[in-house]
Scaffold this motif. Structure first.
Motif, PDB file in Angstrom:
ATOM      1  N   GLU A  47       1.165  -3.802  -9.972  1.00 36.52           N
ATOM      2  CA  GLU A  47       0.632  -3.746  -8.557  1.00 36.52           C
ATOM      3  C   GLU A  47       0.485  -1.923  -7.922  1.00 36.52           C
ATOM      4  O   GLU A  47      -0.148  -2.060  -6.820  1.00 36.52           O
ATOM      5  N   GLN A  89       3.955   0.312   2.881  1.00 37.84           N
ATOM      6  CA  GLN A  89       3.762  -0.705   3.584  1.00 37.84           C
ATOM      7  C   GLN A  89       3.155  -1.819   2.902  1.00 37.84           C
ATOM      8  O   GLN A  89       2.410  -1.919   2.195  1.00 37.84           O
ATOM      9  N   GLY A  90       3.918  -3.093   3.485  1.00 35.17           N
ATOM     10  CA  GLY A  90       3.280  -4.196   2.954  1.00 35.17           C
ATOM     11  C   GLY A  90       4.280  -5.199   3.340  1.00 35.17           C
ATOM     12  O   GLY A  90       5.397  -5.332   4.068  1.00 35.17           O
ATOM     13  N   TRP A  95       0.911   5.757   0.583  1.00 33.81           N
ATOM     14  CA  TRP A  95       0.470   6.973   1.066  1.00 33.81           C
ATOM     15  C   TRP A  95       1.117   7.985   0.374  1.00 33.81           C
ATOM     16  O   TRP A  95       2.483   7.957   0.339  1.00 33.81           O
ATOM     17  N   GLU A 115       0.898  -1.130  -0.090  1.00 34.26           N
ATOM     18  CA  GLU A 115      -0.075  -0.077   0.073  1.00 34.26           C
ATOM     19  C   GLU A 115       0.857   1.267  -0.131  1.00 34.26           C
ATOM     20  O   GLU A 115       2.002   0.986   0.575  1.00 34.26           O
ATOM     21  N   THR A 161       7.348  -1.073   6.604  1.00 34.22           N
ATOM     22  CA  THR A 161       6.753   0.297   6.678  1.00 34.22           C
ATOM     23  C   THR A 161       7.713   1.289   6.562  1.00 34.22           C
ATOM     24  O   THR A 161       8.848   1.153   7.399  1.00 34.22           O
TER      25      THR A 161
END
Length: 263
Positions: free
Chosen positions: A223, A235-236, A141, A139, A185
């Protein structure tokens, strides 16, 4: 979920197509060294992408994707774990440490050249690692403020720079082997799309700052909603592979080995 190979610009329509692509890379690989009955050959690309092949008289024993890491981590070597499927995928256990040798966290990472370096990694020795984190799901941000806002209603909150060595833990009730995986992260310091010149496909590369230091992050553009930019928080779950860049014991000289064996 992206495959490890797709994170360096190698995708395939099906298993047969994947086999053809691996054969092409093997044809273009260069010898890197031998150990016993095995040979290491490495295909590398100007983009930084690489695949390490372990060969025996029976053919390809293992093919490990990697990348020419720019980042460096300080670590204390501990031991190798055992991969149930491939001894050339045995992860190395380390403690990631600071400049004073204090431990941030334990970690497991595969080594792209384990065939040649396994016997040169001594437990307890301080080493330097270049580690690549291949995204299995990520993800993004825009910045730390957006990341913090997204966690406002979450019971468990993560720091913008944090890492959990998820490969060292098994779900309750399951006894799984340790794996070179981490839930990471981090803050994007540098980012850019790279082109794999052999396949013509692009992939995402980034230098990401997290607890304990920087990692080279690789991801399939498919992705991501948009290319990564400096200042993003990601983060992942990631698969880890790397190379020991400093701290290896000296390789035995062939002549010395011959004298030892004759004795």
């Amino acid at each position: 979920m992206a495959s490890n190979m797709s994170c360096i610009g190698i995708t395939a329509r099906d298993q047969a197509d994947f086999g053809r692509r691996m054969s092409l890379l093997l044809e273009r690989s260069e010898p890197a060294g031998k150990s016993g009955a095995y040979e290491l050959r490495v295909w590398s690309d100007a983009s930084g992408a690489s695949v390490s092949f372990v060969l025996s008289e029976d053919g390809v024993e293992c093919a490990t994707p990697s990348f020419r890491a720019q980042s460096r981590l300080h670590a204390r070597a501990k031991r190798f774990a055992s991969d149930p499927d491939c001894r050339f995928c045995d992860p190395l256990f380390v403690d990631i440490v600071d400049a004073k040798g204090e431990c941030f966290y334990p970690l497991a990472t595969q080594l792209e050249d384990i065939l040649l370096t396994r016997e040169r990694v001594s437990g307890g020795t301080l080493i330097e690692l270049g580690v690549c984190a291949f995204a299995h799901g990520m993800e993004v941000w825009a910045d730390e403020a957006a990341f913090t806002a997204a966690q406002a209603n979450e019971e468990v909150k993560f720091a913008a720079e944090s890492l959990i060595p998820s490969g060292l833990f098994s779900p309750e009730g399951q006894d799984l082997p340790e794996a070179a995986e981490a839930f990471l992260t981090g803050r994007v310091l540098e980012a850019g799309l790279r082109e794999n010149l052999t396949t013509g496909e692009t992939f995402q590369h980034a230098i990401v700052k997290t607890l304990g230091g920087n990692y080279d992050v690789l991801a399939s553009p498919r992705e991501l909603a948009a290319p990564l930019e400096p200042g993003n928080i990601i983060q992942g779950e990631f698969w880890l592979v790397g190379r020991v860049t400093s701290g290896l014991a000296e390789a035995p000289r062939p002549g010395l080995l011959n004298r030892i064996f004759r004795a």
